[in-house]
Design a protein around this motif. Structure first.
Motif, mmCIF file in Angstrom:
data_model
loop_
_atom_site.group_PDB
_atom_site.id
_atom_site.type_symbol
_atom_site.label_atom_id
_atom_site.label_comp_id
_atom_site.label_asym_id
_atom_site.label_seq_id
_atom_site.Cartn_x
_atom_site.Cartn_y
_atom_site.Cartn_z
ATOM 1 N N LEU A 30 42.173 37.618 37.005
ATOM 2 C CA LEU A 30 42.789 36.363 37.436
ATOM 3 C C LEU A 30 42.781 36.234 38.956
ATOM 4 C CD1 LEU A 30 45.826 36.102 34.987
ATOM 5 C CD2 LEU A 30 43.832 34.592 35.074
ATOM 6 N N THR A 31 43.029 37.332 39.653
ATOM 7 C CA THR A 31 42.976 37.294 41.119
ATOM 8 C C THR A 31 41.575 36.949 41.596
ATOM 9 O OG1 THR A 31 44.768 38.899 41.358
ATOM 10 C CG2 THR A 31 43.278 38.638 43.230
ATOM 11 N N PHE A 32 40.574 37.636 41.042
ATOM 12 C CA PHE A 32 39.196 37.377 41.454
ATOM 13 C C PHE A 32 38.806 35.923 41.185
ATOM 14 C CE2 PHE A 32 38.532 42.020 40.017
ATOM 15 C CZ PHE A 32 39.002 42.497 41.227
ATOM 16 N N GLY A 237 47.296 40.808 49.125
ATOM 17 C CA GLY A 237 47.799 39.451 49.248
ATOM 18 C C GLY A 237 46.945 38.532 50.097
ATOM 19 N N SER A 238 45.734 38.979 50.430
ATOM 20 C CA SER A 238 44.889 38.169 51.298
ATOM 21 C C SER A 238 44.231 37.044 50.513
ATOM 22 C CB SER A 238 43.809 39.040 51.946
ATOM 23 O OG SER A 238 42.953 39.579 50.958
#
Length: 267
Positions: A30-32, A237-238
């Motif tokens: 999900l982050t990617f 968190g970037s």
């Protein structure tokens, strides 16, 4: 054909008894996909991962017939032994890909169903994939607007990274397995790569380039080559991680390998 269909059914029915938000692979995917806009899709995984996923179904009691209960009792010791060996390999047994090819060169670390063209940044699709297959490897479809990668064998890669650090070359995220190191770079065209390599007097044959139509397994995937990890992790968190231009990386890597004599054997 019967064996292939059977393996396909096991693959499609891969489940474990955990909520989606408890799956590290889902959270990473999900982050990617949604935060970084990197198109991802699930890898095929290893045969052992598929078997252990089916075992979790039994634990949940979704198979309630008497034969299933008997299998649960008789298979409990085998499942404990499998857990003790790690996800990638059963005790004393070679790692085998869950795909139909018994001689697969990249066990667990390639697409199968869905195929590479299905890679997406759509949150609903990503959730559906890893809700149904929480342990599936997370594959980045390289090229297009997504990062590409330059990879080299692990030993040469570690020494090349040290040489790049010493030379002050800025790198973005770097992914590593037991076998190879993958330096993520900005998207490039085949024409750009061809011109870059043509200008070199010598390019180590152990270098590989993952551009349009390619893929790279991302952490926290586990494949037949073991755990995939960040050798150089993105800042926590970037936003979308910065990646260097392919020319800067290839120039520095080729120079480091040639000058220091650490080029790996031709692969």
């Amino acid at each position: 054909m019967r064996e292939i269909l059977g393996r396909r059914r096991r693959l499609l029915s891969w489940r474990v008894g955990r909520k989606p938000d408890q799956s590290p692979a889902l959270l990473a995917a999900l982050t990617f996909a949604t935060a970084w806009r990197w198109p991802v899709l699930p890898g095929v995984g290893t045969d052992d991962q598929v078997r252990r996923g089916l075992g979790a179904l039994d634990t949940l009691g979704t198979r309630t017939d008497r034969q299933s209960d008997t299998r649960k009792r008789s298979g409990r010791g085998a499942r404990k032994a499998a857990r003790g060996t790690g996800a990638a390999e059963l005790r004393g047994a070679p790692v085998r890909c869950a795909c139909p090819d018994p001689d697969c060169a990249f066990p667990g670390a390639h697409p199968l169903d869905p195929g590479l063209l299905a890679a997406t940044t759509d949150e609903r699709m990503v959730r559906w994939w890893w809700t149904n297959r929480p342990g599936a490897p997370v594959l980045l479809a390289t090229g297009g607007r997504a990062p590409c990668a330059v990879s080299l064998p692990a030993v040469a890669g570690a020494r090349a990274l040290a040489a790049l650090d010493k030379a002050g070359v800025r790198l973005g995220p770097v992914v590593a397995t037991q076998a190879r190191v993958f330096i993520l770079v900005a998207p490039y065209s085949m024409e750009q790569l061809g011109a870059l390599l043509y200008a070199k007097d010598r390019v180590p044959g152990s270098l590989r380039f993952h551009g349009d139509g390619g893929y790279v397994a991302l952490p926290p995937s586990e494949t037949g080559q073991g755990q995939v990890r960040w050798e150089r992790a993105p800042a926590p968190g970037s936003a979308t991680p910065w990646v260097p231009d392919v020319q800067a990386v290839v120039d520095a890597v080729v120079d480091a390998l040639t000058r220091t004599g650490v080029s790996a054997p031709e692969l």
